[in-house]
Design a protein around this motif. Sequence first.
Motif, PDB file in Angstrom:
ATOM      1  N   ALA A   1       0.835  -1.212   0.000  1.00 24.04           N
ATOM      2  CA  ALA A   1       0.000   0.000   0.000  1.00 24.04           C
ATOM      3  C   ALA A   1       0.866   1.257   0.000  1.00 24.04           C
ATOM      4  N   VAL A   2       1.936   1.245   0.795  1.00 24.19           N
ATOM      5  CA  VAL A   2       2.839   2.401   0.820  1.00 24.19           C
ATOM      6  C   VAL A   2       3.524   2.565  -0.540  1.00 24.19           C
ATOM      7  N   ALA A   3       3.914   1.440  -1.154  1.00 22.70           N
ATOM      8  CA  ALA A   3       4.536   1.522  -2.482  1.00 22.70           C
ATOM      9  C   ALA A   3       3.578   2.131  -3.500  1.00 22.70           C
ATOM     10  N   ARG A   4       2.286   1.742  -3.414  1.00 24.53           N
ATOM     11  CA  ARG A   4       1.310   2.330  -4.337  1.00 24.53           C
ATOM     12  C   ARG A   4       1.136   3.820  -4.073  1.00 24.53           C
ATOM     13  N   ARG A   5       1.146   4.239  -2.804  1.00 24.87           N
ATOM     14  CA  ARG A   5       1.031   5.669  -2.495  1.00 24.87           C
ATOM     15  C   ARG A   5       2.229   6.441  -3.038  1.00 24.87           C
TER      16      ARG A   5
ATOM     17  N   ASP B   1       2.722  10.373  -3.490  1.00 21.80           N
ATOM     18  CA  ASP B   1       2.835  10.707  -2.072  1.00 21.80           C
ATOM     19  C   ASP B   1       4.209  10.264  -1.575  1.00 21.80           C
ATOM     20  N   LEU B   2       5.200  11.127  -1.745  1.00 20.29           N
ATOM     21  CA  LEU B   2       6.566  10.764  -1.380  1.00 20.29           C
ATOM     22  C   LEU B   2       6.809  10.829   0.119  1.00 20.29           C
TER      23      LEU B   2
ATOM     24  N   SER C   1      12.830   7.898   0.543  1.00 16.27           N
ATOM     25  CA  SER C   1      13.545   9.067   1.057  1.00 16.27           C
ATOM     26  C   SER C   1      14.548   9.589   0.036  1.00 16.27           C
ATOM     27  N   SER C   2      15.278   8.653  -0.598  1.00 11.09           N
ATOM     28  CA  SER C   2      16.244   9.067  -1.609  1.00 11.09           C
ATOM     29  C   SER C   2      15.551   9.720  -2.804  1.00 11.09           C
ATOM     30  N   LEU C   3      14.431   9.117  -3.246  1.00 12.81           N
ATOM     31  CA  LEU C   3      13.692   9.674  -4.375  1.00 12.81           C
ATOM     32  C   LEU C   3      13.122  11.044  -4.025  1.00 12.81           C
ATOM     33  N   GLN C   4      12.600  11.170  -2.812  1.00 12.01           N
ATOM     34  CA  GLN C   4      12.040  12.451  -2.394  1.00 12.01           C
ATOM     35  C   GLN C   4      13.122  13.521  -2.359  1.00 12.01           C
TER      36      GLN C   4
END
Length: 435
Positions: free
Chosen positions: A163-167, A172-173, A207-210
């Motif tokens: 679910a977090v991966a889909r967000r 939603d970073l 975190s890295s992507l954000q």
Amino acid sequence: MRALSSLRWKIALTTTMVCCMVAAALGILVHNVVARQMVGEVRKAAITELDHALGHYEYGTAHGDVNAVFDPPDLPRRLRELVASGQTGSIVGEQGGKPVMWAAGPADDKALAVWLPFGSTRARLRDIDTAILASAILAAGLVALAGLFLADRISRRLATTAAVARRISAGDLDARVNFPAEGDDPGPGRSRDEVRDVAHALDSMASSLQGRLEAEKRFTADVAHELRTPLTGSLAAAALLPEGRPKEMINNRLKALHLLTEDLLEISRLDSGVERADLARVELGRAVQRAVAAATAAAAGGGGPAGPEAGPEAGPAASVRVVQDTVVVTDRRRLDRILANLLANAGKHGRPPVEVTVDGPVVVVRDHGPGYPPELIEQGPQRFRTGDPGRGRGHGLGLTIVMGQAAVLEIAVGFANAPDGGAVTTLRLPVGRVP
């Protein structure tokens, strides 16, 4: 059936099946061992009684204390044949309708047979089999519950991670799994929690992507802000040049760079999430007709269409067809900006005729050019990417701005190609909202 295909049920069913197989194997083994032991004891006692009876017969003494008889009619055929061959043996059979253990041996030309009751032994074996079966069922049930409990824990944690991966995929970073950490190195004697490792890896990736996206947003905003001031001075200085072709070329390039800077600033504001729509009730058909007319007039006059931010390059003439008009709650200026950018994109990369259709809350913009590249349809527009160079020139920010403004207005945007050629953009406006 769909529930049974989930991970938790697969683990629980697999664990239960393995437990049942192990319980069945152990049950059969225990049954054989116990049955062999109990039957062996009764067989041994029957052979002892037979030896006692044969001894009495050999010495011609009475043997009334032993259940012995010559050639009894209930003697099993196999045992009778064995005795006829001069051998001694024993076998389970019946005597008077009751289970007994027969033992027989040769006595002259007859078969001397004895028997011992076997009903209690058979009953004990049935009780032992019942106990084994009940224990196996209880063990299988407990193992199934334990497996279901453990599988449920694993499944829930994996579902949370998914679910977090889909967000994160939806943008939603800030979403994180945030499973409690127990150390990266499990050390000797400690087991590794693979689910927690996956969750921590996902959090680290997010975190890295954000961080990278935030750095890109800051870079875009800083570049646009730094370019704005010298561009304004350059435009003012260019106005002082004498009329002629050089001045016209300089002004055109400066205006293009100015539009690019304004687009970058607009994207920076959209990325920051500070943009808020000024909602009002709008007749969609009339609003689209006015927006297309403004874009067409701007194209004829050489300017950009009006909007809350700097307008794009002039779009082509387009026809509007209203199949069914409706009233929507939206920000008209932002909607004008979306339509102007779509028309400008059709003018740069498509071919006429450009058709705009309004059918209820759905607006479709179509040209008759080569269509959108496959990667744009699959992945959506990306800034500074215009697809095939043969599709025309541009900095690739027009459709990015369309997506950003559509997100502010909660408009669903779809990109596709018509079967007979041409790019098709579908805007589906939300209905039923109250400002």
